[in-house]
Design an enzyme around this catalytic site. Structure first.
Site, PDB file in Angstrom:
ATOM      1  N   ASP A  81       0.821  -1.210   0.000  1.00 16.26           N
ATOM      2  CA  ASP A  81       0.000   0.000   0.000  1.00 16.26           C
ATOM      3  C   ASP A  81       0.857   1.263   0.000  1.00 16.26           C
ATOM      4  O   ASP A  81       2.049   1.231   0.313  1.00 16.26           O
ATOM      5  CB  ASP A  81      -0.957   0.003   1.200  1.00 16.26           C
ATOM      6  CG  ASP A  81      -0.227  -0.146   2.530  1.00 16.26           C
ATOM      7  OD1 ASP A  81       0.817  -0.833   2.572  1.00 16.26           O
ATOM      8  OD2 ASP A  81      -0.704   0.401   3.539  1.00 16.26           O
ATOM      9  N   GLU A 139      -0.667  -1.900   5.223  1.00 17.14           N
ATOM     10  CA  GLU A 139       0.218  -1.844   6.392  1.00 17.14           C
ATOM     11  C   GLU A 139       0.115  -0.509   7.098  1.00 17.14           C
ATOM     12  O   GLU A 139       0.285  -0.428   8.318  1.00 17.14           O
ATOM     13  CB  GLU A 139       1.666  -2.099   5.966  1.00 17.14           C
ATOM     14  CG  GLU A 139       2.650  -2.220   7.132  1.00 17.14           C
ATOM     15  CD  GLU A 139       3.131  -0.893   7.705  1.00 17.14           C
ATOM     16  OE1 GLU A 139       3.391  -0.817   8.919  1.00 17.14           O
ATOM     17  OE2 GLU A 139       3.236   0.092   6.926  1.00 17.14           O
TER      18      GLU A 139
END
Length: 396
Positions: A81, A139
């Protein structure tokens, strides 16, 4: 030997690793919204000799590489991400998604992991046991992709978990490790302080929430300086103070948001207790009331001592040409949701230096953050060396 062959194949694919990283860097996606990145990862594994499970923990992808021979199962994790940051690097492959940027290196994590996985698939007949590749979303934002992947069975059948983070603050060529507590646990809080509004000319008829909130900002710093053992690690940061209003109007409420980091769960609990005590004291001192939302999310990241020793010894003996040092490092202040894997299974999270060649670097989460792309091959070889050694029976 398997490691030498693995290293050669990875070296031959270095340009592909960099190309994948640059593509991902151009098209970053925010946590919990990484649908195109997830599809890119899924498409990469099409027609490859592995088992692919999609939408694990949301947009996550779990890939199993089975040697067909008995042995342990090792999971290796890479997150993918990005962050809500407007990029200012000026790179020719800078983000094309406005307000979103890979400012933490997760594009590099995914790029090296894809090519490493491909190579391990090609060489799986030379290994024992299984490799589980965890391509993890989200995350950066609690509750975090790791927790969701675990709930969806990502660790089923797994014995140990490994992860790497590239670090712009560490010299390229270095690989860094540490046993025990390696990254902080994190908490978030939002407190709204309620007073009584009024006219700026008549403060005696009001109860100024800004005054009480300002005292709180100052007082909360004494939690670290006067309540923690000097040898403990803890921080309290007030990152948002929403007191905007009219210059001649006394506000009746103010909201603040804060960030807490600690290196032990005991310290994290103590900080929460002390913050609540200060707020209770404000009620008496200033006659205010408050609403508190306090959330503990990512725990302290604990590296298993035995597994970390195995990782460090393997890396020192691997003779990776691009690696200049394998060094024990200090704990890192940021938090990391890899900690959830480490709560479940003996795990090791280590670091690969990614400082730009000119020595000028920006920290992670900065609009000008960048990495030395030489770190990507180093990460692939470092992780590959540990995987190869682990699946040949040295990790008991």
């Amino acid at each position: 030997m398997i490691k030498e062959e693995l290293f050669k194949r990875l070296t031959d694919k270095k340009d592909r690793i960099i190309s994948i990283r640059r593509h991902l860097h151009e098209y970053p996606e925010l946590s919990f919204h990484e649908t195109n990145t997830s599809k890119y990862i899924q498409d990469f594994y099409k027609d490859k000799d592995c088992t692919v499970e999609t939408y694990t923990g949301g947009n996550g992808v779990r890939v199993t590489i089975d040697s067909g021979k008995p042995g342990k199962t090792l999971a290796i994790r890479a997150d993918f991400d990005a962050l809500p940051i407007t990029e200012e690097t000026g790179l020719p492959f800078a983000s094309k998604n406005k307000g979103v940027m890979h400012a933490c290196g997760h594009d590099g994590h995914t790029a090296y992991m894809l090519i490493l996985a491909e190579t391990l698939i090609e060489m799986k007949d030379q290994l024992d046991g299984k490799i589980v590749v965890l391509h993890q979303p989200a995350e950066e934002v609690p509750p975090g992709g790791a927790l969701q992947m675990i709930k969806d069975g990502a660790l089923d059948g797994v014995d140990n978990v490994l992860g790497i983070h590239v670090m712009s603050t560490m010299d390229t060529g270095g690989v860094f490790y540490r046993e025990g507590a390696i990254q902080t646990g994190r908490s978030y809080f939002k407190v709204t302080i309620h007073g009584k509004g009024g006219h700026g000319s008549s403060p005696h008829m009001a109860n100024d929430a800004i005054v009480a909130a300002s005292y709180f900002v100052t007082a909360v710093q004494t939690v670290v300086s006067r309540r923690l053992n000097p040898f403990d690690v803890g921080t309290v940061t007030i990152g948002s103070f929403d007191g905007k209003g009219q210059f001649n109007v006394i506000k009746d409420s103010v909201s603040l948001e804060g960030d807490v980091r600690a290196m032990t769960e005991e310290t994290r609990t103590l900080i929460q207790t002390e913050i609540t005590r200060i707020l209770d004291g404000l009620q008496t001192m200033y006659g205010i009331t408050y609403d508190l939302n306090y959330q503990n999310d990512y725990p302290v990241l604990m590296n298993d001592e035995k597994l970390t020793a195995f990782v460090s010894e393997t890396l020192k003996e691997a003779n990776i040409n691009e690696v200049s040092e394998v060094t024990r490092c200090e704990p890192q202040p940021p938090s990391e949701d890899f900690a959830y894997y480490a709560e479940k299974l003996p795990s090791c999270f280590f670091y690969v230096g990614a400082k730009p060649a000119n020595g000028n670097f920006y920290p992670h989460h900065h609009p000008k953050f960048d990495i030395n792309e030489d770190c990507l091959l180093i990460a692939a070889k470092a992780m590959g060396a540990v995987v190869a050694e682990y699946l040949k029976g040295r990790a008991e």
